[in-house]
Design an enzyme around this catalytic site. Structure first.
Site, PDB file in Angstrom:
ATOM      1  N   ASP A   9       6.522  -8.855  -9.052  1.00 56.90           N
ATOM      2  CA  ASP A   9       5.717  -9.429  -7.964  1.00 56.90           C
ATOM      3  C   ASP A   9       5.035  -8.292  -7.201  1.00 56.90           C
ATOM      4  O   ASP A   9       5.303  -7.110  -7.455  1.00 56.90           O
ATOM      5  CB  ASP A   9       6.694 -10.190  -7.036  1.00 56.90           C
ATOM      6  CG  ASP A   9       5.969 -11.091  -6.044  1.00 56.90           C
ATOM      7  OD1 ASP A   9       4.791 -11.401  -6.249  1.00 56.90           O
ATOM      8  OD2 ASP A   9       6.616 -11.482  -5.039  1.00 56.90           O
ATOM      9  N   HIS A  46       9.685 -23.470  -7.616  1.00 58.04           N
ATOM     10  CA  HIS A  46       9.927 -22.315  -6.741  1.00 58.04           C
ATOM     11  C   HIS A  46       9.522 -22.677  -5.321  1.00 58.04           C
ATOM     12  O   HIS A  46       8.524 -23.349  -5.108  1.00 58.04           O
ATOM     13  CB  HIS A  46       9.145 -21.112  -7.252  1.00 58.04           C
ATOM     14  CG  HIS A  46       9.322 -19.866  -6.418  1.00 58.04           C
ATOM     15  ND1 HIS A  46      10.530 -19.493  -5.865  1.00 58.04           N
ATOM     16  CD2 HIS A  46       8.443 -18.902  -6.065  1.00 58.04           C
ATOM     17  CE1 HIS A  46      10.370 -18.355  -5.193  1.00 58.04           C
ATOM     18  NE2 HIS A  46       9.114 -17.974  -5.293  1.00 58.04           N
ATOM     19  N   GLU A  88      -0.154  -5.899  -6.840  1.00 58.98           N
ATOM     20  CA  GLU A  88      -1.635  -5.853  -6.682  1.00 58.98           C
ATOM     21  C   GLU A  88      -2.143  -4.460  -6.313  1.00 58.98           C
ATOM     22  O   GLU A  88      -3.331  -4.222  -6.549  1.00 58.98           O
ATOM     23  CB  GLU A  88      -2.065  -6.857  -5.592  1.00 58.98           C
ATOM     24  CG  GLU A  88      -1.943  -8.300  -6.009  1.00 58.98           C
ATOM     25  CD  GLU A  88      -0.496  -8.802  -6.058  1.00 58.98           C
ATOM     26  OE1 GLU A  88       0.323  -8.294  -5.279  1.00 58.98           O
ATOM     27  OE2 GLU A  88      -0.205  -9.661  -6.883  1.00 58.98           O
ATOM     28  N   ASP A 136      14.784 -14.441  -5.947  1.00 60.88           N
ATOM     29  CA  ASP A 136      13.731 -13.715  -5.246  1.00 60.88           C
ATOM     30  C   ASP A 136      14.395 -12.485  -4.601  1.00 60.88           C
ATOM     31  O   ASP A 136      15.536 -12.143  -4.934  1.00 60.88           O
ATOM     32  CB  ASP A 136      13.071 -14.671  -4.233  1.00 60.88           C
ATOM     33  CG  ASP A 136      11.638 -14.273  -3.895  1.00 60.88           C
ATOM     34  OD1 ASP A 136      11.409 -13.091  -3.596  1.00 60.88           O
ATOM     35  OD2 ASP A 136      10.747 -15.146  -3.909  1.00 60.88           O
TER      36      ASP A 136
END
Ligand SMILES: *[C@@H]1O[C@H](CO)[C@@H](O)[C@H](O)[C@H]1NC(C)=O
Ligand SMILES: *[C@@H]1O[C@H](CO)[C@@H](O)[C@H](O)[C@H]1NC(C)=O
Ligand SMILES: *[C@@H]1O[C@H](CO)[C@@H](O)[C@H](O)[C@H]1NC(C)=O
Ligand SMILES: *[C@@H]1O[C@H](CO)[C@@H](O)[C@H](O)[C@H]1NC(C)=O
Ligand SMILES: CC(=O)N[C@H]1CO[C@H](CO)[C@@H](O)[C@@H]1O
Length: 868
Positions: free
Chosen positions: A423, A589, A426, A309
């Protein structure tokens, strides 16, 4: 094809039937005029005769087009006459509108002219697929509404149950019940029923009693609400045009084939990406990551890909590594060690580029001038993401390809990752709008067009959120338009560019995992269901989430196994691992703040369990891969709801509601445990006379189905899995890596149909990593079938359809389920004409197994069985 004018059908219908609260007094009423035939349909004009909608700016005239695009696809378009309004760019739409209408149509259209309305029925049955007639039709500058009334006769036949699916992205049960459903890409955890990361204005409707299905897709990218009642479905979008496609099926698989053919059929994922993935937010140092890889190995739990991440970055800046915690030289060595162990490394990359002079990714973007702009079209707009204030590459600008190529190439030279995790696309921001001037709550109405203050805000009534909630201002400017229109498409453009860039850099099939999505994105990416919670509810709803993504053409999907936010428990993590191993995409995850959930931490029984669970997963990798091949070629689903496979055999309305059991392809049904503290699980076996077998033992569980059965489900187990008669499933001996597994000998599990001893299966193989292997024909494909010969003999044949991928794959074992006629337990077996004596048979179960065949898998083989 039938076309009927309905003359002078008066406005009374609209006025009296309208029950819609938001559209009060007098609904507008349009007439359809100057209707004329075109080569492949009709066109005309809609003229506003009287009334107006709720927010002003009603169009007095609209252009109407109807295209008979295919035998099973109708396309209706209603937009402004001058063609100035926003339309979703069509580059990803594979619409090859024929120059003439197809000779046969599976649907009939009736156009009502006064007032305007459309009725579409299925030619063969008269089932109503679409009927806008009695619902409000409003076309204003910032508000468009229209809808369809459900077929009342079908509803009555289906126990008054209406079966609607899709309309994503959201976390909820698979089948819809009445409500208002917002569609607008938002970083919104997995909040129940709310709009989440993706925009998928598609629904599939299924009629239980006929087993028929149809689909409807609104090609529109603006924020919208979809209101579903027991009687109808209405769209309310705040921009664009009406670009509506109706797919007639009639099977659910055909609906998806047709829909996916339009938006882009799903990618064939890189083979390694079907392996087991592990990730955690919060691995502070590279050493921690190395330890995880090592512990997996020590415990002999297959780990294909280890992920990072945002922890690996220097101050969360893309394309950097932390000099102390993740020193570049060591990361490089780590990735190279992983590679030599046939393992992979994937890292997160967010779209937000830290606003910092002297940071290469920022400076270079500034130089190329490719960041998204404010409304002035000149100043870069900023948001607040992990590194702080950020700018965002405008992936709709062709120059951004140069930018992204340079950055990715440089990064991958340093850190040769096997894939990218995109990620926050949006695009998510920690503040609202421009950060400094967010749209205040309650501020709803602007006097003239203003993207930041639309008169109708989808989702506002339920959630009191403006459109710029946690994202950029609606008036932000892209190369192709305004954020108000483009917002939902951002990830689609980002993925398109990333996919192309990765191909050019690596020469291999890219692996990309996205969070945000739009229709068609599955042609280039895999996806996961976002930030869920370590709860039983979240785990259960991951199944419907995954099923919905199959509808949307994103079959390579999974949820964070054991849960992301919050603390998991041993039992939850065990059950989730059992379920998750059947996800098309499998990744454990975890969040930074949660207790650790690496599988080796839960004790030896858990470790034994996950080994078995993953051995089963890996043994089925080729079966999964072959499903992906199928959907890449035809469109369709890898994981399916039960009614997809059994709808024609089982008219029970209950079938339409089952979303905790699912099919993998057409052959396997999984019944996972999704509840705490239980050691049995009940599953419904739909009516199907081919027979239901325990996949692992071959026992006939039910000859005809139509029954609920209770199965043992101890805590440390593999999820109950049934095999449906009439199918052949391929297995391979599992190894630690997917690469080794792919070269291991094959076994065929043949479950004979209990009616006629027929069965069918297929095997697809390629190198698992080259680009466009299917398009370039660089693969091998074998079809396996059985057919009865006499009352006690049958033949299994393998027919090579394509043999362009050279390999030495072996077919060593054939296991046959369903030999219920065998009493003595003796068989005469001939392999390609030669008697073969190495077999075992269990007459109590009707299971026969032949071993050590030593055949080439990709070869025309036949095996004859005669048993007494
Ligand atoms: C469509 O709806 C209208 C109004 O409810 C109704 O009169 C008509 O029969 C419906 N069309 C079909 C094909 O059912
Ligand atoms: C964004 O808007 C929401 C409500 O819509 C509000 O609760 C939140 O505080 C706002 N965030 C910021 C950073 O202003
Ligand atoms: C999608 O990517 C391809 C390859 O880079 C590019 O040629 C094409 O222009 C992109 N499409 C859009 C609409 O950006
Ligand atoms: C998770 O467990 C930790 C350690 O026991 C605890 O501090 C934390 O509050 C828990 N988190 C939640 C959300 O319960
Ligand atoms: C379906 C589900 O359990 N959703 C939860 C996921 O996590 C968010 C954030 O904690 C919750 O609000 C949802 O209820």
């Amino acid at each position: 094809m039938r076309f009927s004018h309905t003359s002078k059908f008066i406005g009374i219908l609209l006025v009296t039937i309208s029950l819609i609260a938001v559209v009060t007094s007098q609904n507008p009423y349009y007439s359809l005029d100057q209707l004329g035939r075109t080569n492949n349909g009709f066109s005309g004009f809609l003229n506003l005769q009287q009334g107006s909608g709720p927010y002003g700016g009603d169009y007095s005239q609209l252009k109407f087009d109807l295209f008979y695009e295919a035998q099973d696809r109708l396309h209706i378009r209603i937009g402004d006459v001058s063609n100035q309004r926003w339309r979703v760019p069509s580059w990803f739409i594979q619409s090859n509108t024929p120059s003439n209408a197809p000779a046969n149509l599976d649907y009939q259209v009736k156009l009502n002219q006064h007032p305007f309305g459309i009725e579409v029925t299925r030619t063969s049955t008269g089932e109503v697929l679409f009927n806008s007639t009695s619902l409000p039709f409003v076309f204003e500058d910032q508000y468009i509404t229209f809808g369809t009334t459900f077929d009342q006769k079908q509803k009555a036949k289906d126990n008054n149950q209406v079966n609607i699916y899709g309309l994503g992205e959201r976390a909820r049960p698979f089948r819809y019940t009445p409500g208002t459903f917002t569609i607008w890409n938002l970083d919104n955890l997995n909040n129940y029923n709310e709009n989440l990361y993706g925009t998928h204005p598609f629904y599939l409707q299924y009629f239980s009693n006929s087993g028929n299905a149809h689909g409807v897709f609104l090609l529109n990218s603006n924020a919208m609400d979809i209101v579903v009642t027991n009687d109808n479905l209405q769209w309310r979008t705040i921009g664009g045009v009406i670009d509506l496609y109706i797919f007639t099926g009639p099977t659910p698989d055909q609906v998806l084939a047709s829909y996916h053919s339009l938006i882009g059929k799903p990618q064939l994922p890189a083979y390694f990406s079907m392996g087991w993935n592990h990730c955690r937010y919060g691995y502070k140092t590279l050493d921690e990551v190395k330890t995880v890889v090592q512990k997996y190995r020590e415990n002999n739990i297959p780990l294909e890909t280890i992920w990072n991440d945002i922890d690996y970055m220097d101050a969360y800046k893309d394309f950097t590594t932390d000099p102390v915690r993740y020193p570049l030289g060591q990361v490089k060595q780590f990735v190279s060690d992983l590679r030599s162990n046939k393992q992979h490394y994937v890292v997160i990359v967010d779209p937000g580029i830290k606003y910092e002079k002297g940071y290469y990714a920022y400076d270079y973007g500034k130089e190329l001038n490719i960041f998204i702009k404010k409304s002035d079209g000149l100043t870069d707009i900023t948001g607040d993401v992990w590194p702080g204030i950020c700018t965002f590459p405008d992936f709709t600008n062709p120059k951004t390809t140069t930018y992204w190529t340079t950055l990715l190439k440089k990064f991958i030279d340093d850190v040769p990752v096997s894939g990218l995790w995109l990620d926050m696309n949006e695009q998510s921001s920690f503040c609202n709008g421009s950060c400094t001037q967010p749209v205040p709550i309650g501020m709803k109405r602007a006097l003239q067009f203003n993207p930041n203050y639309p008169p109708y805000v989808p989702g506002f009534n339920q959630y009191r959120r403006q459109l710029d909630f946690k994202t950029l201002s609606m008036d932000a400017k892209y190369h192709i338009g305004m954020n108000y229109d483009v917002h939902a498409l951002y990830a689609l453009y980002q993925i398109n560019v990333t996919d192309a860039v990765l191909k050019s850099i690596t020469g291999k099939r890219p692996f990309i995992l996205t969070r945000a999505s739009y229709a068609g994105i599955g042609a280039r990416t895999s996806k996961w269901l976002g930030d869920n919670e370590s709860t039983w509810q979240s785990m259960k709803l991951s199944i419907s989430g995954m099923l919905s993504m199959q509808l949307f053409g994103i079959p390579h999907i999974g949820a964070d196994i054991c849960g992301f936010l919050g603390n998991t428990t041993l039992e939850l993590c065990a059950r989730w691992t059992q379920l998750g191993a059947y996800y098309p995409f499998t990744r454990n995850h975890n969040d930074l703040k949660s207790i650790p959930q690496e599988p080796y931490l839960f004790g030896t029984q858990f470790i034994d369990m996950i080994r078995n669970v993953l051995a089963n997963r890996y043994s089925l990798l080729n079966y999964y891969y072959t499903q992906f091949y199928r959907v890449h070629v035809n469109g369709g689903a890898v994981i399916k709801p039960l009614f997809f496979v059994f709808g024609k055999h089982d008219p029970s309305p209950a079938l339409a509601d089952i979303d905790t059991q699912f099919m993998v392809g057409n052959a396997l049904m999984v019944i996972p445990v999704v509840q705490e503290n239980v050691r049995t699980v009940t599953g419904y076996l739909p009516q199907h006379h081919a027979g239901w077998f325990n996949y692992f033992t071959g026992e006939l569980v039910s000859a005809k189905g139509g029954v609920y059965k209770v199965f043992d489900a101890p805590l440390y187990t593999i999820a109950n899995t049934l095999m449906i008669g009439g199918n052949i499933v391929q297995k391979q001996i599992p190894s630690y890596s997917t690469a080794d597994t792919s070269r291991n000998p094959f076994e065929l599990v043949v479950a004979l149909c209990q009616k006629d001893w027929r069965a069918h299966g297929e095997v697809f193989v390629d190198d698992g990593e080259s680009i466009d292997t299917i398009e370039r024909g660089l693969y091998s494909h074998v079809t396996f079938v059985t057919k009865p010969l006499t009352s006690n003999s049958f033949l299994l044949t393998g027919v090579v359809d394509k043999n362009n991928y050279q390999n030495n794959l072996q077919l060593n074992t054939v296991t046959v389920y369903g030999l219920t006629f065998v009493k003595q337990g003796t068989c005469q077996i001939k392999v390609n004409g030669t008697p073969f004596t190495q077999y075992t048979i269990d007459t109590s179960k009707g299971v026969l197994r032949i071993n050590s065949l030593g055949l080439r898998l990709v070869d025309n083989n036949d095996i004859q069985f005669e048993c007494y």
